[in-house]
Design an enzyme around this catalytic site. Structure first.
Site, PDB file in Angstrom:
ATOM      1  N   GLU A 177     -12.794  -8.944   1.756  1.00  0.00           N
ATOM      2  CA  GLU A 177     -13.549  -8.000   0.931  1.00  0.00           C
ATOM      3  C   GLU A 177     -13.698  -6.720   1.729  1.00  0.00           C
ATOM      4  OE1 GLU A 177     -17.321  -9.447  -0.425  1.00  0.00           O
ATOM      5  OE2 GLU A 177     -16.470 -11.453  -0.638  1.00  0.00           O
ATOM      6  N   ASP A 208     -27.713  -3.871   0.275  1.00  0.00           N
ATOM      7  CA  ASP A 208     -27.301  -4.135   1.645  1.00  0.00           C
ATOM      8  C   ASP A 208     -28.406  -3.920   2.655  1.00  0.00           C
ATOM      9  OD1 ASP A 208     -24.482  -4.937   1.533  1.00  0.00           O
ATOM     10  OD2 ASP A 208     -24.269  -3.022   0.488  1.00  0.00           O
ATOM     11  N   TYR A 250     -18.861 -15.754  -6.271  1.00  0.00           N
ATOM     12  CA  TYR A 250     -19.591 -15.434  -5.044  1.00  0.00           C
ATOM     13  C   TYR A 250     -21.000 -15.998  -5.196  1.00  0.00           C
ATOM     14  CZ  TYR A 250     -20.978 -12.321  -1.124  1.00  0.00           C
ATOM     15  OH  TYR A 250     -21.413 -11.797   0.074  1.00  0.00           O
TER      16      TYR A 250
END
Lengths: 415, 277
Positions: free
Chosen positions: B60, B71, B185
């Protein structure tokens, strides 16, 4: 004064937003990490339930009356009107609200919602510090834990508000990333929420963010526009001709405009931060100079580079120093229901001085943008016309920063 | 390529081939995440080749974004460094074109929907396909907003990898699992990205349940950093995603230049690949 959350509005399309997906026309929506989806669904359900519950409304009304001091008055700005020499200028006195700005209308409403959801911890972002203070205030009143994220540049610019928040028991966390302003504070608050979402409610301070925030904040702020209409009818016997408010994220403007958008005869004007110049990086006027794009969870007008990276923005006012704007403003902009314009830092500072000296009111620097436009426009309009300015907040918080800016300008000679 | 599995889109593409080959060898996928352009795109190219040599199954590639709310500080800082060093999408796609010509592991872009939307969905997907990317992971695009990108990716034979998290209610998780292409995911913890020391409770059950809801492999990410964790995850999931721990290493080695970074990354990932079985 009881003010229902969803007043009966004349039939029409423009106020019938958002839809079930949080869309204001093509704007709005929910662009967030999956971790937050469930919490936003929960918030939406809790809000719908609260709206339908008369006890919730009664509790909020009682707080707005006895704790905030609502309704806030409408004041004729006699000497400012004389100065402009045209239309009458009136102030909707949100600056008289407890904590000195309109922000408290939203934090009390969302605080009550948080308690309905069983959440005991509150986080918030703040730019000018007004929303941070209003959140800290609501949390102290309700006995909730409170963490406020604030860009370190804003911590410096708005020191009195930082002190107030801490005095009321809130933890203020300075944010050092990015431009160290409002946008970065929102990023950090969202990151906190990603890890705390099951126990924490995020009280967003403006009509921005993912659905259902833009709708919730607008509804809680709509008390401003509703009172304005009622007051004008009672005291003037008619609607105002023009209503103006400053727009950063746009919560005071949304609360003022939303109850008015179906009143087609009222001209509505939003004033953005024109900063130093129209050059990219010199202003924070998303609707005036931006493009459609996604920021902080919703689609609206944003200031980005061609790759979609958020642009640096500037405003002398910390509360307008934001590269996006609420999606409902984008909708009103595209449907041409509201006119959006901008005034510069210098014009806003001059308006601050003018209103201080001619009206005995220190307006917030954010509000000073709307005032600058109103004075210019009043000069061009006949004496019979009524312009209402949303006096969104008081300017005590800005006094030190303004003195600093003026002394730089005048080589330290300014007293 | 014609396929009877239209609903799967890229089920016959490079990702499906990679996972089939792993299954044949009895191995699990090790999927590293790196930030494109940190500290510069030459280094990223060298790192991609090193990851491929180390046996990473799929990579990725993070597209730096100015406001990455999903994040943690490690990846956020790497994005800031890359943007400060002059990262642009044009340079990104040019580097990806070079990389996909040199490595055998499929490469996906992890990219904010803000960036895709601004470039234009059709244009972004065209550019991604032309550069040889195998798919997209779009961490801020929930199910409800994803129909247009989903259809566009299918048309270009790109995977659209979706994420489920611990806060996703079961019914919604099943729908996400069903609609994910390439792989699914599975985010191990609520929160932002960042290395963590142990695996959360309930994860094993959740992965097993998700596997019954989808035909694509289930990879687990967020907080994976050590061979021990990879080994543990390999007992249940189809693979492990390693992000912040690798990004931190790249940042620490940056002063040693592209070859120095590549060397350090290769040995770190090789150990994790060995544990993924």
């Amino acid at each position: 004064m009881p003010t229902p959350l969803s007043p009966p509005l004349p039939a029409g399309g423009i106020s019938q937003v958002p839809d079930a997906h949080g869309r204001f026309g093509r704007f709005g929506g929910r662009y967030v990490p999956e971790t937050l989806s469930a919490a936003l669904d929960q918030l939406q359900a809790a809000y719908d339930e609260a709206r339908a519950d008369p006890a919730f409304q009664a509790e909020l009304d009682q707080l707005l009356a006895a704790f905030v001091g609502r309704p806030t008055p409408l004041l004729f700005a006699k000497r400012l009107t004389e100065y402009a020499g045209g239309a009458q200028i009136w102030f909707k006195r949100e600056d008289l609200s407890h904590t000195g700005a309109h922000k408290i209308n939203n934090t009390l409403g969302q605080g009550l919602l948080a308690m309905r959801m069983g959440k005991k911890r509150i986080i918030a972002e703040t730019g000018a510090g007004q929303h941070g203070v209003a959140t800290a205030t609501a949390c102290a009143r309700f006995g909730l834990d409170c963490v406020v994220y604030m860009g370190s540049e804003d911590v410096r610019r708005q020191e009195p508000n930082v002190r107030s928040m801490r005095m009321m028991g809130a933890e203020v966390r300075p944010v050092e990333s990015g431009s160290r302003t409002l946008r970065d504070a929102i990023n950090e608050a969202m990151r906190d929420w990603m890890g705390s979402v099951e126990t924490t409610h995020y009280i967003i301070g403006s009509v921005v963010g993912p659905h259902p925030f833009p709708r919730i904040v607008r509804d809680f702020q709509s008390v401003i526009g509703k009172e304005t209409l009622l007051f004008c009818k009672k005291e003037l016997g008619r609607d105002p001709d023009c209503v103006v408010a400053c727009v950063g994220g746009g919560s005071n403007a949304a609360g003022m405009f939303y109850p008015l958008v179906e009143h087609k005869g009222i001209r509505l004007v939003g004033v953005e931060a024109g900063g130093r110049s129209p050059k990219p990086g010199d202003h924070a006027a998303s609707l005036s100079y931006g493009n459609a794009g996604i920021l902080h969870g919703s689609l609206s007008y944003v200031l980005q580079d061609p790759d979609g990276q958020t642009a640096d923005v500037h405003s002398v006012s910390a509360g307008l120093d934001y590269p996006g704007v609420g999606p409902e403003h984008a909708w009103w902009h595209d449907t041409k229901r509201v006119e959006y314009t901008s005034v510069t830092d210098a014009e806003a500072l001059d308006a601050f001085d003018l209103v201080a000296r001619r009206e005995g009111i220190l307006p917030a620097l954010e509000t000073s943008h709307a005032l600058a436009w109103a004075v210019k426009e009043a000069a061009r309009r006949p004496k019979e016309e009524v312009i209402v300015v949303c006096m969104s907040g008081r300017g005590d918080k800005d006094a030190a920063e303004i003195a600093r800016l003026r002394s730089i300008e005048k080589g330290g000679a300014h007293a | 390529m014609t396929s009877h599995h239209d609903s799967k889109g890229p089920s016959s593409g490079p990702l499906a081939k990679t996972f089939a080959a792993l299954a044949k060898d009895g191995r699990k996928a090790l999927a590293p995440f790196v930030t494109a352009g940190d500290p510069d795109l030459d280094t990223t190219l060298a790192v991609l080749e090193a990851l491929d040599r180390a046996g990473a199954a799929v990579c990725e590639l993070g597209v730096p974004y100015s406001d990455p709310i999903a994040d943690g500080p490690v990846i956020q800082d790497s994005y800031t460094r890359a943007l400060a060093a002059g990262f642009t999408l044009e340079k990104f796609f040019e580097m990806v074109r070079k990389a996909t010509g040199r490595v055998k592991m499929p490469i996906l872009a992890m990219v904010s929907y803000s960036i895709i939307y601004r470039r234009g969905i059709d244009r972004f997907v065209d550019d991604a396909a032309a550069a040889g990317l195998a798919g997209l992971v779009v961490p801020d695009l929930p199910l409800e907003e994803s129909d247009v990108l989903d259809a566009t990716c299918k048309g270009a034979n790109l995977a659209l990898v979706r994420l489920v998290t611990p806060t996703t209610p079961p019914e919604r998780a099943a729908e996400i699992a069903r609609r994910s292409t390439g792989f699914l995911y599975c985010v191990s913890v609520a929160g932002v990205t960042g290395a963590r020391t142990d695996l959360p409770e309930g994860l094993v059950e959740r992965v097993k349940w998700l596997q019954t809801k989808t035909d694509v492999p289930v990879l687990v990410g967020f907080g994976v950093s050590t061979p021990e964790q990879v080994k543990l995850l390999s007992g249940v999931a189809d693979g492990a995603i390693v992000g912040s721990a690798l990004v931190r290493r790249v940042g620490e080695l940056a002063a040693e230049g592209p070859e120095g970074v590549a060397k350090g990354v290769e040995s770190y990932i090789a150990d994790l690949v060995n544990a993924a079985r």
